[in-house]
Design an enzyme around this catalytic site. Structure first.
Site, PDB file in Angstrom:
ATOM      1  N   THR A 106      53.021  66.205  32.332  1.00  0.00           N
ATOM      2  CA  THR A 106      53.735  65.568  33.440  1.00  0.00           C
ATOM      3  C   THR A 106      52.888  64.560  34.217  1.00  0.00           C
ATOM      4  O   THR A 106      53.401  63.899  35.109  1.00  0.00           O
ATOM      5  CB  THR A 106      54.200  66.630  34.460  1.00  0.00           C
ATOM      6  N   LYS A 107      51.609  64.471  33.915  1.00  0.00           N
ATOM      7  CA  LYS A 107      50.718  63.676  34.772  1.00  0.00           C
ATOM      8  C   LYS A 107      50.794  62.179  34.442  1.00  0.00           C
ATOM      9  O   LYS A 107      51.312  61.788  33.410  1.00  0.00           O
ATOM     10  CB  LYS A 107      49.286  64.200  34.651  1.00  0.00           C
TER      11      LYS A 107
END
Ligand SMILES: *Cc1c(COP(=O)(O)O)cnc(C)c1O
Length: 387
Positions: free
Chosen positions: A184-185
């Site tokens: 998700t980063k």
């Protein structure tokens, strides 16, 4: 019920280039730590202005080997914000050290330097700030505190690839800084991370600790110049990164300026749309910093609403919009309460922030039409339930 397709909370910006780079790594015959990892480390170090970077399997592993490399263990206290992901704190407990929670500042949701100063004891060895959502902590204040008490600074930069505090990139500030490349980063490799430092000896120890405490790494062992011989000089971890995720990371790193420009544009659109809404409290960018916009943490002004945060989230879901909440305060988790005796009420700003926070979707692949739907629906729900 909305007719348009559901907008997921998150989607990694993965394309054909990432797929081709991963395939090339697979076909190269070298899939563990090797030339692509070395190249990724050098390119990442250059981005953040750090003399050394050690690729690791996750930010969590990076934080843990950073604490180990700085010899932080039993009897030592480490200051950490009450408002963060659990692993900022589990790594301290894993080392046998004592996490000391510190409340956050209302404005940026980062560790409050004044509260950190009050939490220092003769046992305090380090401070572990977290750059929440991609907004830089007040590093000048925290470093002054660290100097005053001889503390180490280990930054959780899981949200902060691209973050700047003044003219300093996160990654070039503390003793050691750990980044995350989790799915998700901002910069994603699926799983992965990086630890940066300006200290050459610390970098050597981090590298050794990331691979069993081995005196030479696998990369050197299997090249023509290598030999099978190695020594184990301390009990290390198994936290190295492989060449397949590193290949993806190299592509993501090249695309990062464009990806960040898109995040910035979406965040600014949200900020402009929400600024005039009495029930909405959009995130402010602290002057002199560059926000990485890993998250868009919208806070509700609950006193201006007849519904609570969870009902707001349910309404967004019904409108076809996925969201998340960052973070459940650390002292709400059962393990930490039992082990360290923390109680509800101990960290009031973290608690209030949790109760009114919603993370909206914010990722480069959001289409303009989706961004506008998120704006419209969020504003509509806020107005419909205004007090
Ligand atoms: C995601 C995250 C981590 C953990 O990152 P991993 O790479 O999954 O270990 C640590 N701290 C914060 C604040 C995070 O959001």
């Amino acid at each position: 019920m909305s007719e348009a397709p559901f907008i997921p909370y998150n989607r990694p910006a993965m394309g054909d280039e990432e797929a081709a780079a991963a395939a090339a790594a697979v076909r190269s015959g070298w899939i563990t730590t090797g030339p692509r990892v070395r190249e990724f480390e050098e390119a990442f170090a250059a981005l953040v202005g750090a003399p050394h970077a050690v690729a690791v399997s996750s930010c969590t592993a990076g934080l843990e080997i950073a604490l180990a490399a700085l010899d932080i263990g039993p009897g030592d206290e480490v200051l950490v914000p009450a408002y963060t992901f659990a692993s900022s704190v589990t790594v301290i407990a894993q080392r046998g050290a004592t996490p000391v929670l510190v409340d956050i500042s209302e404005d940026d949701c980062n560790i409050d330097p004044a509260a950190a100063a009050r939490a220092v004891t003769p046992r305090t060895r380090a401070i572990l700030p977290v750059h929440f959502a991609g907004q830089a902590c007040r590093m000048t204040d925290l470093q002054a505190l660290a100097r005053q008490h001889g503390l180490r600074t280990i930054e959780d930069a899981a949200h902060a690839t691209w973050t700047r505090d003044g003219d300093r990139m996160v990654g070039s500030i503390g003793d050691a800084t750990a980044f995350s490349f989790y799915a998700t980063k901002n910069l994603a490799t699926g799983e992965g991370g990086m630890v940066t430092t300006a200290d050459a000896a610390l970098a050597d120890r981090l590298r050794r600790l990331s691979l069993h405490g081995m005196s030479r790494d696998a990369w050197a062992r299997y090249t023509a110049a290598g030999t099978y011989r190695y020594d184990i000089v301390e009990p290390g971890y198994k936290a190295n990164l492989g060449d397949i995720p590193a290949a993806i990371g190299l592509v993501q790193l090249r695309r990062l300026p464009q990806l960040q420009a898109r995040r910035e544009a979406i965040a600014q659109r949200f900020n402009a749309a929400f600024a005039g809404e009495p029930a909405l409290d959009p995130p402010a960018e602290r002057p002199g910093t560059r926000h990485a916009w890993h998250l868009y943490p919208l806070r509700l002004r609950l006193e201006r609403l007849r519904i609570d945060r969870d009902t707001f989230i349910a309404a967004l879901r019904t409108a076809g919009i996925g969201t998340s909440v960052h973070f459940i305060p650390i002292h709400y988790y059962s393990y930490f309460r039992q082990r360290f005796g923390w109680r509800a009420g101990d960290y009031p700003v973290a608690e209030r922030t949790f109760e009114r926070e919603i993370s909206l979707p914010l990722y480069p692949d959001l289409a303009d039409e989706q961004v506008e739907r998120i704006v419209e629906q969020t504003v509509a729900i806020a107005r419909e339930h205004a007090r």
